[in-house]
Design a protein around this motif. Structure first.
Motif, mmCIF file in Angstrom:
data_model
loop_
_atom_site.group_PDB
_atom_site.id
_atom_site.type_symbol
_atom_site.label_atom_id
_atom_site.label_comp_id
_atom_site.label_asym_id
_atom_site.label_seq_id
_atom_site.Cartn_x
_atom_site.Cartn_y
_atom_site.Cartn_z
ATOM 1 N N TRP A 77 1.012 -5.946 20.598
ATOM 2 C CA TRP A 77 0.561 -5.638 19.232
ATOM 3 C C TRP A 77 -0.667 -4.766 19.318
ATOM 4 N N ARG A 78 -0.632 -3.639 18.657
ATOM 5 C CA ARG A 78 -1.745 -2.687 18.693
ATOM 6 C C ARG A 78 -2.212 -2.403 17.274
ATOM 7 N N TRP A 79 -3.484 -2.105 17.129
ATOM 8 C CA TRP A 79 -4.019 -1.704 15.819
ATOM 9 C C TRP A 79 -3.837 -0.198 15.655
ATOM 10 N N THR A 86 0.843 -1.209 0.000
ATOM 11 C CA THR A 86 0.000 0.000 0.000
ATOM 12 C C THR A 86 0.871 1.250 0.000
ATOM 13 N N VAL A 87 1.906 1.250 0.860
ATOM 14 C CA VAL A 87 2.799 2.413 0.962
ATOM 15 C C VAL A 87 3.529 2.611 -0.368
ATOM 16 N N ALA A 88 4.039 1.493 -0.931
ATOM 17 C CA ALA A 88 4.801 1.598 -2.181
ATOM 18 C C ALA A 88 3.931 2.158 -3.296
ATOM 19 N N PHE A 91 -3.185 7.436 1.168
ATOM 20 C CA PHE A 91 -3.607 6.079 1.497
ATOM 21 C C PHE A 91 -4.122 6.021 2.928
ATOM 22 N N ALA A 92 -4.951 5.022 3.160
ATOM 23 C CA ALA A 92 -5.466 4.780 4.509
ATOM 24 C C ALA A 92 -5.441 3.271 4.704
ATOM 25 N N ALA A 93 -4.877 2.830 5.822
ATOM 26 C CA ALA A 93 -4.810 1.388 6.055
ATOM 27 C C ALA A 93 -4.835 1.139 7.559
ATOM 28 N N THR A 94 -5.404 -0.005 7.952
ATOM 29 C CA THR A 94 -5.304 -0.385 9.358
ATOM 30 C C THR A 94 -4.310 -1.536 9.424
ATOM 31 N N MET A 132 -0.167 9.994 9.667
ATOM 32 C CA MET A 132 -0.589 9.964 11.064
ATOM 33 C C MET A 132 -1.102 8.556 11.331
ATOM 34 N N SER A 133 -0.716 7.999 12.477
ATOM 35 C CA SER A 133 -1.107 6.617 12.747
ATOM 36 C C SER A 133 -1.705 6.494 14.150
ATOM 37 N N PRO A 134 -2.938 6.955 14.346
ATOM 38 C CA PRO A 134 -3.524 6.864 15.686
ATOM 39 C C PRO A 134 -3.809 5.407 16.091
ATOM 40 N N ASP A 135 -3.682 5.144 17.392
ATOM 41 C CA ASP A 135 -3.938 3.819 17.949
ATOM 42 C C ASP A 135 -5.453 3.604 18.001
#
Ligand code: ADP
Length: 660
Positions: free
Chosen positions: A380-382, A356-358, A367-370, A403-406
């Motif tokens: 391990w956290r989402w 996805t990043v590539a 992009f948006a991904a979980t 940004m990668s919120p938990d």
């Protein structure tokens, strides 16, 4: 030599130094040393006598020559002037002086300088004699000098143009002590705002020294000896890219980047210096603004509770905020590589997330991904990772900001909610089915009750009728009136029960939907409900009624109810007039039943489809017919409505699905 020139006089015209032949010797030696030839011309005889050197200079043969031969040798461009000068000298008895070019028989041109003097022979006739010398070399030197002077002039003009137009300040220190420094146009006008040729030297003699500016470095006034011009001129230093601040008395502050070099004289002694300064004030302001904006960005980023990151075009992390550092327990001490963040992603999620990043980097898209990531405590956290590309003016990707919120807790809550929703759904399903069962039981019960109530009612009605028939004549009038009321009430009660039974049946029975031709349905209506025909009403029923999707029996009952009302609700003595027609709108059949009867008051119109509601109690009825109709139509996927004006009739409209 066939002609010895007359003994030359001393240049001053004085008598010879020696009275013997030595004078002539000296003169000849001097002439030979100077390479000079002598000549003599007698205009009377046109006889020119020239010594061997003179003849050689003109390329003439030996023997007496003529003035015209000499003139021929002279360059055409100089000939006339030379002839004129000779004539003038002779006429005015004056010395003759000339320089001209001769063209020798070998084709070479040489410059000669001739000098002559008029003298008179015994008979008084004027003659001209003189000397001639080759000055070609001197002339060539002069021409070269002239060329060099022109070149120097051009260089000077070019340099002046550079000085006048260069968008940098150029100062020239004219002495090794830098007592006099002047600047170019830019330095004088743009930077220092001084008149041209102002001495801006800070080490000028006190009476000439300017005091309207000072020069600072790193926030401190600069020592005179440390000024770039002084360092170059005093110490022979080359000063490079020194940043100084000019502080002017009018409050202006200008940041200048200076370079200085010494100037040397022919003996390699320093004679001054040149300093070049570029105004970098706006650059400094831009830098400061950039630093400020960078600071604000960091502050904002660090204030965010969610991890924020920046990656370069290769996907390597280049910045992380405080939340990121604390969450992942990492800093950017290691050189940035994509592996840095990849090590934090769950191995099962990494391939998909990395792809996805590539893709986003390649397509310069968001992009948006979980994805699952390892927190600094190993758990391990989402996280929900959102990122957007940063593009330069050419549209090239320079960075990716993300940004990668938990979202672990949200995920958990979602799962709980999901399972809770499933549980609730199941609960509702069970309860609904239980409710449906009890409803069915209730309906069956009320149906049975209603049905069973008809038996005793019929008995009351029958026995009342028997009583009336058999003993009616013997009864007093009041008793007969009571009997009549019992009969009417029981008959009405029976109709009510019947209508309730119809209603509960229509609500309970399964309605099988099939195509129903309304034209055919209208034709069967009068057979099924003969009282409609007997009502002596006028019907206008359109021929081309559509085929709809519905239940035949239920539709028949609905139209019978509405048309029955249209026949019923007319003023006493009025002949009912009923029109039925249909239109197709929005893929549905719109069927209209219009009467010209008494109409329905506006306030009653919304209630006429309610159970037991009757707007006209004076008319016979139970108030159930339209409730049954509405229920049935809705169960067939249709709707029913009314438009009415009291005294002008009513129009009922059915909207029904068309048959496929
Ligand atoms: P009812 O048994 O009274 O006819 P309905 O349910 O069929 O019961 O109708 C309810 C009420 O609506 C009627 O009592 C009447 O007041 C009014 N109504 C229905 N149709 C018409 C109509 N065509 N003209 C005037 N009033 C009507």
């Amino acid at each position: 030599m066939d002609a010895t020139p007359s003994p030359a006089l001393d240049a001053s015209g004085s008598p010879p130094l020696f009275d013997d032949n030595r004078s002539v010797d000296y003169l000849q030696l001097a002439l030979a040393a100077a390479g000079m030839g002598t000549w003599d011309w007698d205009p009377q005889t046109d006889n020119v006598r020239a010594c061997a050197r003179a003849r050689a200079l003109f390329g003439l043969e030996a023997g007496p020559r003529q003035w015209s031969e000499i003139l021929e040798r002279i360059h055409p461009a100089d000939r006339a002037a030379t002839a004129a000068r000779v004539v003038t000298a002779l006429e005015n008895d004056r010395d003759y002086l000339d320089e001209y070019r001769v063209i020798c028989p070998d084709g070479n041109t040489r410059w000669l300088s001739a000098r002559g003097r008029v003298h008179h022979d015994a008979g008084g006739a004027a003659r001209l004699h003189g000397v001639v010398v080759d000055i070609t070399e001197r002339k060539e030197h002069e021409a070269e000098l002239e060329r060099l002077a022109r070149k120097a002039q051009e260089h000077a003009e070019e340099l002046q143009a550079v000085l006048d137009n260069a968008p940098v300040a150029i100062w020239i220190a004219h002495d090794p002590e830098c007592r006099r420094i002047t600047g170019n146009t830019y330095a004088e006008k743009t930077l220092m705002h001084v008149p041209p040729d102002t001495n801006v030297s800070l080490s000028a003699p006190p009476e000439e020294r300017r005091n309207d500016f000072s020069i600072w470095r790193d926030g401190r006034p600069l020592d005179l000896a440390e000024l770039p011009a002084q360092r170059a001129a005093f110490r022979g230093e080359m000063v490079e890219d020194e940043i100084l601040e000019f502080r002017f008395a009018d409050g202006r502050r200008v940041h200048v980047m200076q370079n200085a070099v010494p100037l040397f004289d022919a003996d390699n002694r320093i004679r001054g210096a040149v300093t070049i300064g570029a105004d970098i004030t706006s650059l400094r302001h831009t830098e400061a603004a950039l630093r400020e904006s960078e600071k604000r960005f960091r502050l904002m980023a660090d204030a965010s509770p969610a991890p924020i990151w920046l990656a370069d075009a290769s996907g390597s992390t280049t910045f992380v905020n405080r939340a990121y550092r604390e969450f992942f327990g990492v800093d950017l001490s290691r050189p940035p590589t994509p592996e840095n963040w990849q090590a934090l992603v769950h191995p099962d999620d990494l391939p998909g997330y990395a792809a996805t990043v590539a893709r986003a980097l390649e397509q310069r898209s968001t992009f948006a991904a979980t994805v699952r990531v390892r927190r600094t405590d190993g758990e391990w956290r989402w996280v929900a990772s959102y990122a957007a590309p940063v593009l330069d003016e050419q549209g090239q990707l320079t960075a990716m900001v993300g940004m990668s919120p938990d979202i672990t807790e949200i995920k958990r809550a979602e799962e709980v909610l999901k399972s809770e929703a499933l549980r609730l759904e199941e609960l509702v399903r069970q309860r609904t089915s239980r409710l449906q069962e009890s409803l069915a039981e209730m309906e069956a019960f009320s149906y049975n009750i209603s049905h069973d109530m008809r038996a005793p009612l019929r008995a009351i009605h029958s026995f009342a009728r028997f009583l009336d028939q058999e003993y009616g004549a013997t009864l007093p009038p009041s008793a007969r009136d009571y009997l009549a009321r019992i009969l009417a009430a029981s008959a009405r009660m029976d109709r009510l029960i019947q209508d309730v039974l119809v209603y509960s049946r229509s609500a309970r029975t399964e309605l099988k939907l099939e195509p129903v031709s309304l034209s055919r349905l209208m034709r069967t209506l009068f057979d099924a409900y003969p009282h409609l025909r007997e009502a002596s009403a006028e019907f206008a029923i359109a021929e081309d009624l559509p085929t709809v999707l519905g239940n035949d029996a239920a539709l028949l009952q609905c139209f019978a109810n509405v048309i029955g009302n249209a026949v019923k609700f007319v003023a006493p003595g009025q002949v009912p007039r009923i029109e039925v027609w249909a239109e197709i709108a929005d893929g549905r059949a719109m069927v209209f039943v219009r009467d010209h009867g008494i109409g329905i008051p506006l306030a009653a119109q919304p209630r006429i489809f309610d159970m037991f509601y009757r707007a006209h109690p004076a008319y016979d009825g139970t108030g159930i017919g339209l409730a049954v109709t509405k229920k049935s139509i809705e169960r067939m996927g249709g709707t029913i409505g009314v438009v009415s004006a009291p005294g002008h009739g009513s129009t009922f409209c059915f909207a029904l699905p068309l048959a496929p």
